[in-house]
Write a protein that holds these residues in place. Structure first.
Motif, mmCIF file in Angstrom:
data_model
loop_
_atom_site.group_PDB
_atom_site.id
_atom_site.type_symbol
_atom_site.label_atom_id
_atom_site.label_comp_id
_atom_site.label_asym_id
_atom_site.label_seq_id
_atom_site.Cartn_x
_atom_site.Cartn_y
_atom_site.Cartn_z
ATOM 1 N N LEU A 168 -0.403 -7.096 22.169
ATOM 2 C CA LEU A 168 1.204 -6.726 22.276
ATOM 3 C C LEU A 168 1.741 -7.645 23.096
ATOM 4 O O LEU A 168 2.807 -8.324 23.214
ATOM 5 C CB LEU A 168 1.514 -5.332 22.538
ATOM 6 C CG LEU A 168 2.908 -5.126 22.339
ATOM 7 C CD1 LEU A 168 3.700 -5.248 20.907
ATOM 8 C CD2 LEU A 168 3.035 -3.487 22.598
ATOM 9 N N PHE B 200 2.416 -11.196 22.309
ATOM 10 C CA PHE B 200 3.674 -11.127 21.182
ATOM 11 C C PHE B 200 4.775 -11.439 22.024
ATOM 12 O O PHE B 200 5.703 -12.004 22.097
ATOM 13 C CB PHE B 200 3.667 -10.158 20.530
ATOM 14 C CG PHE B 200 3.156 -10.328 19.039
ATOM 15 C CD1 PHE B 200 3.412 -11.458 18.263
ATOM 16 C CD2 PHE B 200 2.067 -9.670 18.602
ATOM 17 C CE1 PHE B 200 2.870 -11.779 17.136
ATOM 18 C CE2 PHE B 200 1.536 -9.762 17.226
ATOM 19 C CZ PHE B 200 1.743 -10.988 16.661
ATOM 20 N N PHE C 232 5.012 -14.678 23.888
ATOM 21 C CA PHE C 232 5.774 -15.537 22.971
ATOM 22 C C PHE C 232 7.132 -15.448 22.897
ATOM 23 O O PHE C 232 7.881 -16.398 22.601
ATOM 24 C CB PHE C 232 4.771 -15.538 21.823
ATOM 25 C CG PHE C 232 4.976 -16.436 20.859
ATOM 26 C CD1 PHE C 232 4.458 -17.898 21.154
ATOM 27 C CD2 PHE C 232 5.506 -16.288 19.305
ATOM 28 C CE1 PHE C 232 4.731 -18.730 20.018
ATOM 29 C CE2 PHE C 232 5.501 -17.534 18.530
ATOM 30 C CZ PHE C 232 5.276 -18.514 19.028
ATOM 31 N N LEU D 205 10.185 -18.216 23.370
ATOM 32 C CA LEU D 205 10.955 -18.814 22.470
ATOM 33 C C LEU D 205 12.703 -18.764 22.879
ATOM 34 O O LEU D 205 13.216 -19.611 22.816
ATOM 35 C CB LEU D 205 10.838 -18.151 20.976
ATOM 36 C CG LEU D 205 9.906 -18.276 20.338
ATOM 37 C CD1 LEU D 205 9.725 -17.632 18.995
ATOM 38 C CD2 LEU D 205 9.788 -19.925 19.864
ATOM 39 N N ARG E 172 4.191 -4.025 17.136
ATOM 40 C CA ARG E 172 3.317 -5.149 16.794
ATOM 41 C C ARG E 172 4.237 -5.551 15.421
ATOM 42 O O ARG E 172 4.231 -6.680 15.133
ATOM 43 C CB ARG E 172 2.021 -4.872 16.659
ATOM 44 C CG ARG E 172 1.290 -6.076 16.868
ATOM 45 C CD ARG E 172 -0.267 -5.610 16.671
ATOM 46 N NE ARG E 172 -0.738 -4.857 17.664
ATOM 47 C CZ ARG E 172 -1.912 -4.372 17.787
ATOM 48 N NH1 ARG E 172 -2.820 -4.644 16.950
ATOM 49 N NH2 ARG E 172 -2.041 -3.343 18.775
ATOM 50 N N PHE F 276 7.535 -7.160 15.667
ATOM 51 C CA PHE F 276 7.387 -8.602 16.078
ATOM 52 C C PHE F 276 6.987 -9.444 14.799
ATOM 53 O O PHE F 276 7.728 -10.546 14.948
ATOM 54 C CB PHE F 276 6.489 -8.647 17.357
ATOM 55 C CG PHE F 276 7.460 -8.303 18.623
ATOM 56 C CD1 PHE F 276 8.465 -9.348 18.921
ATOM 57 C CD2 PHE F 276 7.227 -7.451 19.235
ATOM 58 C CE1 PHE F 276 9.017 -8.997 20.178
ATOM 59 C CE2 PHE F 276 7.917 -7.094 20.680
ATOM 60 C CZ PHE F 276 9.067 -8.169 20.991
ATOM 61 N N VAL F 277 5.978 -8.877 14.297
ATOM 62 C CA VAL F 277 5.594 -9.814 13.166
ATOM 63 C C VAL F 277 6.646 -10.117 12.333
ATOM 64 O O VAL F 277 6.914 -11.460 11.755
ATOM 65 C CB VAL F 277 4.442 -9.403 12.391
ATOM 66 C CG1 VAL F 277 3.858 -9.998 11.348
ATOM 67 C CG2 VAL F 277 3.007 -9.234 13.530
ATOM 68 N N LEU G 45 9.217 -12.754 13.601
ATOM 69 C CA LEU G 45 8.601 -13.862 13.581
ATOM 70 C C LEU G 45 8.420 -14.698 12.201
ATOM 71 O O LEU G 45 9.029 -15.855 12.098
ATOM 72 C CB LEU G 45 7.139 -14.076 14.382
ATOM 73 C CG LEU G 45 7.101 -13.990 15.664
ATOM 74 C CD1 LEU G 45 5.694 -13.781 16.153
ATOM 75 C CD2 LEU G 45 7.740 -15.147 16.549
#
Lengths: 139, 164
Positions: free
Chosen positions: A2, A5, A8, A12, B10, B13-14, B17
């Motif tokens: 996590l 993420f 990341f 961005l 999670r 976020f996926v 993205l």
């Protein structure tokens, strides 16, 4: 996982934020300071004068041309190229935030336009006077 | 409980993205379609050669004309348009690559004006001499005065409007 993420996503966002910043290399005040550093080394240097700059800007030199032929008597207004009629955005920083923010661009146009109007390059004193004048022009 | 919250975050976020990537891909393919419709361009050419006048598209002159123009920028039609060598080289390469490949007289000195080429004169043979002198035209070199979509590379006769 996590955390990766999150890292990341932040990366961005940061990159996007940086990319949206206007890419101004200099400010008009920095350009003025650079001109002053150059001019003050020359014999006969006088403190930059907006009044002298205005007179220089509006006086017809050679070929019946002045700076105001294309940039108009009001540098906060839109100008027009005397040969081609192409619109020229205002020259005064108060009216156009892109002006005098790129030393290379400023040097290039002083060189071209002074050659057209005076058949020679302008001195650092003359350029400094002109910029001092343009900085006093209000929107 | 805490495991579920993690899983949700999670997946969230996926999802974000994946959506972001999909949108970027869509934008790139849009831009490509646009490029095909409009004419060739180059940012340096557009800003340098479009500062004093409309940036004349490279396809209207042969490579040797562009080369001659690019080596005489200090004395350019009565103006000083001098450029640093690096920018000049970059722009020359762009102009040469996209220049006209039509047959033309190569025994004479290359023409520097689009408006002096024989195809220009023939395309405009129906334009009256007085039209070229209209205050809003001033010169045949002022393409954008009549070709209303010239900035996007479109010279189609359907988009020609002679100003009053």
């Amino acid at each position: 996982m996590l955390r990766v993420f999150f890292a990341f996503a932040f990366m961005l966002i940061t990159i996007a934020g940086l990319a949206l910043q206007p890419a101004f290399a200099e400010t008009p005040i920095e350009v003025l300071a650079a001109l002053k550093a150059e001019a003050s080394g020359m014999p006969g240097f006088q403190e930059f004068s907006a009044e002298r700059g205005e007179k220089f800007f509006k006086t017809k030199h050679n070929h019946n041309l002045s700076c105001s032929t294309c940039h108009t008597d009001n540098p906060a207004a839109q100008g027009k190229h005397s040969e081609t009629d192409k619109i020229i955005k205002p020259l005064a920083p108060a009216a156009n935030e892109e002006r005098f923010t790129d030393m290379k661009k400023v040097a290039k146009w002083f060189k071209r336009n002074c050659n057209d109007v005076l058949d020679r390059e302008c001195t650092a004193q003359e350029k400094g006077d002109v910029l001092a004048y343009l900085l006093t022009v209000k929107k | 409980m805490s495991f579920n919250a993690n899983k949700f975050t999670r997946m969230f976020f996926v999802a974000v993205l994946v959506t972001g990537t999909a949108m970027s891909v869509a934008r790139v393919s849009d831009a490509r379609a646009e490029g095909q419709k409009s004419a060739v361009s180059d940012p340096k050419w557009k800003s340098e050669c479009g500062a004093c006048h409309f940036a004349y598209p490279p396809r209207f002159l042969p490579a040797e004309s562009w080369r001659a123009i690019m080596t005489g920028l200090d004395k350019h039609f009565g103006s000083n348009a001098g450029l640093d060598a690096e920018s000049a080289n970059e722009i020359t390469a762009f102009l040469e690559k996209n220049a006209s490949t039509k047959k033309h007289d190569t025994t004479m000195k290359p023409l520097l004006r689009i408006t002096e080429t024989s195809w220009f004169k023939s395309e405009h043979r129906e334009v009256a001499a007085s039209t070229w002198k209209l205050p809003k035209v001033k010169s045949p070199a002022n393409c954008v005065a009549c070709h209303t979509k010239a900035e996007s590379g479109d010279f189609d006769e359907d988009n020609v409007r002679i100003p009053k």
